[in-house]
Write a protein that holds these residues in place. Structure first.
Motif, PDB file in Angstrom:
ATOM      1  N   GLN A  65      64.961 -19.910 -22.886  1.00  0.00           N
ATOM      2  CA  GLN A  65      65.223 -18.615 -22.895  1.00  0.00           C
ATOM      3  C   GLN A  65      66.491 -18.104 -22.410  1.00  0.00           C
ATOM      4  O   GLN A  65      67.058 -17.502 -23.338  1.00  0.00           O
ATOM      5  CB  GLN A  65      64.182 -18.161 -21.789  1.00  0.00           C
ATOM      6  CG  GLN A  65      62.658 -18.677 -21.831  1.00  0.00           C
ATOM      7  CD  GLN A  65      61.784 -17.297 -22.431  1.00  0.00           C
ATOM      8  OE1 GLN A  65      61.559 -17.411 -23.443  1.00  0.00           O
ATOM      9  NE2 GLN A  65      61.561 -16.556 -21.509  1.00  0.00           N
ATOM     10  N   HIS A  81      57.192 -21.837 -20.333  1.00  0.00           N
ATOM     11  CA  HIS A  81      57.082 -20.278 -20.158  1.00  0.00           C
ATOM     12  C   HIS A  81      55.838 -19.760 -20.963  1.00  0.00           C
ATOM     13  O   HIS A  81      55.107 -19.006 -20.232  1.00  0.00           O
ATOM     14  CB  HIS A  81      58.159 -19.623 -20.947  1.00  0.00           C
ATOM     15  CG  HIS A  81      58.244 -18.185 -21.256  1.00  0.00           C
ATOM     16  ND1 HIS A  81      57.960 -17.283 -20.322  1.00  0.00           N
ATOM     17  CD2 HIS A  81      57.941 -17.546 -22.425  1.00  0.00           C
ATOM     18  CE1 HIS A  81      57.696 -16.028 -20.909  1.00  0.00           C
ATOM     19  NE2 HIS A  81      57.559 -16.223 -22.370  1.00  0.00           N
ATOM     20  N   HIS A 110      53.087 -16.885 -29.023  1.00  0.00           N
ATOM     21  CA  HIS A 110      53.830 -15.792 -28.860  1.00  0.00           C
ATOM     22  C   HIS A 110      55.482 -16.008 -29.252  1.00  0.00           C
ATOM     23  O   HIS A 110      56.122 -15.239 -29.907  1.00  0.00           O
ATOM     24  CB  HIS A 110      53.706 -14.798 -27.784  1.00  0.00           C
ATOM     25  CG  HIS A 110      54.533 -15.249 -26.652  1.00  0.00           C
ATOM     26  ND1 HIS A 110      54.094 -16.223 -25.952  1.00  0.00           N
ATOM     27  CD2 HIS A 110      55.693 -14.635 -26.128  1.00  0.00           C
ATOM     28  CE1 HIS A 110      55.094 -16.177 -24.725  1.00  0.00           C
ATOM     29  NE2 HIS A 110      56.005 -15.314 -24.954  1.00  0.00           N
ATOM     30  N   ASP A 111      55.857 -17.153 -28.933  1.00  0.00           N
ATOM     31  CA  ASP A 111      57.428 -17.598 -28.946  1.00  0.00           C
ATOM     32  C   ASP A 111      57.557 -18.515 -30.120  1.00  0.00           C
ATOM     33  O   ASP A 111      58.675 -19.013 -30.151  1.00  0.00           O
ATOM     34  CB  ASP A 111      57.653 -17.975 -27.612  1.00  0.00           C
ATOM     35  CG  ASP A 111      58.326 -16.799 -26.783  1.00  0.00           C
ATOM     36  OD1 ASP A 111      58.484 -15.720 -27.218  1.00  0.00           O
ATOM     37  OD2 ASP A 111      58.945 -17.257 -25.726  1.00  0.00           O
ATOM     38  N   ASP A 204      53.872 -11.828 -20.653  1.00  0.00           N
ATOM     39  CA  ASP A 204      54.974 -12.265 -21.000  1.00  0.00           C
ATOM     40  C   ASP A 204      56.024 -11.498 -20.256  1.00  0.00           C
ATOM     41  O   ASP A 204      56.937 -12.441 -19.393  1.00  0.00           O
ATOM     42  CB  ASP A 204      55.281 -11.927 -22.438  1.00  0.00           C
ATOM     43  CG  ASP A 204      56.521 -12.505 -22.972  1.00  0.00           C
ATOM     44  OD1 ASP A 204      57.107 -13.649 -22.646  1.00  0.00           O
ATOM     45  OD2 ASP A 204      57.132 -11.802 -24.231  1.00  0.00           O
TER      46      ASP A 204
HETATM   47 MG    MG Z   1      57.941 -14.942 -24.141  1.00  0.00          MG
END
Ligand code: MG
Length: 392
Positions: A65, A81, A110-111, A204
């Motif tokens: 990230q 994460h 989601h990532d 998130d």
């Molecule tokens: Mg995220």
């Protein structure tokens, strides 16, 4: 196209304990390629399982990230994460009677479309793709589950339910929304996705706001004194120090973070429940027809959370050391893109086959972007070295 109910005698527990406005197998808009219902799982459980078994999910372990993956073993990666997001989101989903399986699926997915090197990587790739339709990690996550993961005999991608895909696509430009058909419709009509999707969005943010403090302190890019500018941090920090004056600095920080997350999550649950009660929504369609999200904080916590975000932007994401690594990451991505565009023969065979000589430059660029976006941090550096590109 609707999915079929599984009789309760099969031990199917998904539809029990769900609020009327939760997503459910019963009201699902189904899959793009119809499939027989799973015999001992729910539809969203099946989606979650497909995510866990896909290659893009495993690669999250080596993508970052904020910090570059090999800087330290203790920092968050996109994998840890995503697991933290799933943990927070599931707790809230259970308290609100929402669909936990769908919530977990969206959290874990989601990532998936993120490039190596976090936001620096995404911005660099977007810059390279400017004349070829751009690059956006959110759309890329959808592309991963719809097209790029080739694992099943009967259909391309993972063939997830509409609800999982709706949740993965957090935002999207009007131009792109037009290309996406049913899934893009809500962006054109300014309507909302399911409550589960709304929830993951906030989970998130809660996850990264708090774990970035932890990683920021550990890397010594942030100090406790600096953090005390943030009201949410300062008030819990004071309470913890008052109550446990003998505790080590590190444990004080962990206890503070834990209490911060607790307060924010508790607020999210009660504020969302109030809003749901007031809005009088009775179904997922009522939720989707609303022009405002119903999952959200109280005004005070929204302000606290925004202040924390701004603090991190100023002191961590824009930190000199983070910026230096980001610049190097960006030039690595740009070098790779330029090289593969000039010499597609350098692509691995499965990508080369998708960009034959007769392909247009735009088609080739998309293949190159898909290849680069799928790389982990260390793989990108390794490819850079293999191609004999000098490090900036
Ligand atoms: Mg995220």
């Amino acid at each position: 196209m609707s999915t079929t109910d599984v009789p309760p005698s099969q031990g199917y527990i998904n539809s029990r304990g769900l609020a009327p406005y939760a997503a459910s197998d019963r009201t699902s808009r189904g899959r793009r390629y119809p499939e027989p219902p799973p015999s001992y799982r729910g539809e969203f459980q099946r989606d979650r399982d497909r995510i866990i078994h896909c290659a893009a999910f495993r690669r999250l372990e080596y993508k970052t990230q904020v910090f570059v993956n090999h800087e330290g073993d203790l920092f968050r990666t996109r994998l840890t994460h995503s697991i933290e997001v799933a943990q927070i989101a599931r707790s809230v989903a259970r308290a609100l009677g929402l669909n936990e399986d769908l919530t977990e699926t969206i959290s874990l997915a989601h990532d998936l479309g993120h490039t190596p090197f976090g936001h620096a990587g995404q911005d660099a790739l977007n810059g390279c793709m400017k004349e070829f339709g751009g690059f956006e990690h959110n759309l890329q996550s959808l592309r991963v589950v719809d097209v790029l993961e080739e694992r099943y005999a009967e259909f391309p991608g993972l063939n997830l339910t509409f609800e999982s895909r709706e949740g993965i696509l957090k935002h999207c430009s009007v131009a792109k929304a037009r290309e996406l058909g049913e899934l893009g419709q809500r962006f054109l009509e300014r309507r909302q996705p399911s409550l589960e999707a709304q929830l993951v969005n906030l989970a998130d943010e809660i996850a990264y706001n708090h774990h970035d403090i932890d990683d920021g302190l550990r890397s010594q890019l942030l100090t406790v004194e600096q953090l005390r500018e943030v009201a949410l941090f300062a008030r819990h920090h004071d309470r913890v120090r008052g109550r446990y004056p003998e505790l080590t600095v590190r444990r004080v920080v962990y206890e503070t973070l834990r209490r911060m997350i607790n307060e924010v999550v508790g607020d999210l649950i009660t504020s969302s429940q109030n809003r749901l009660d007031q809005a009088g929504v009775r179904s997922i369609d009522d939720v989707r027809n609303d022009d405002q999200p119903l999952v959200g904080y109280s005004d005070d916590i929204r302000a606290d959370s925004l202040a924390l975000k701004q603090f991190l932007r100023r002191h961590l994401y824009a930190h000199e050391r983070v910026r230096r690594v980001s610049e190097q990451a960006a030039s690595t991505i740009t070098d790779l893109f330029d090289t593969f565009m000039r010499d597609p023969g350098q692509l691995p065979p499965q990508f080369r086959d998708k960009a034959p000589d007769r392909a247009t430059r735009t088609d080739r660029a998309r293949v190159v972007a898909d290849y680069i976006a799928g790389m982990t941090d260390r793989y990108a550096y390794r490819e850079h070295a293999r191609l004999g590109l000098a490090q900036a």
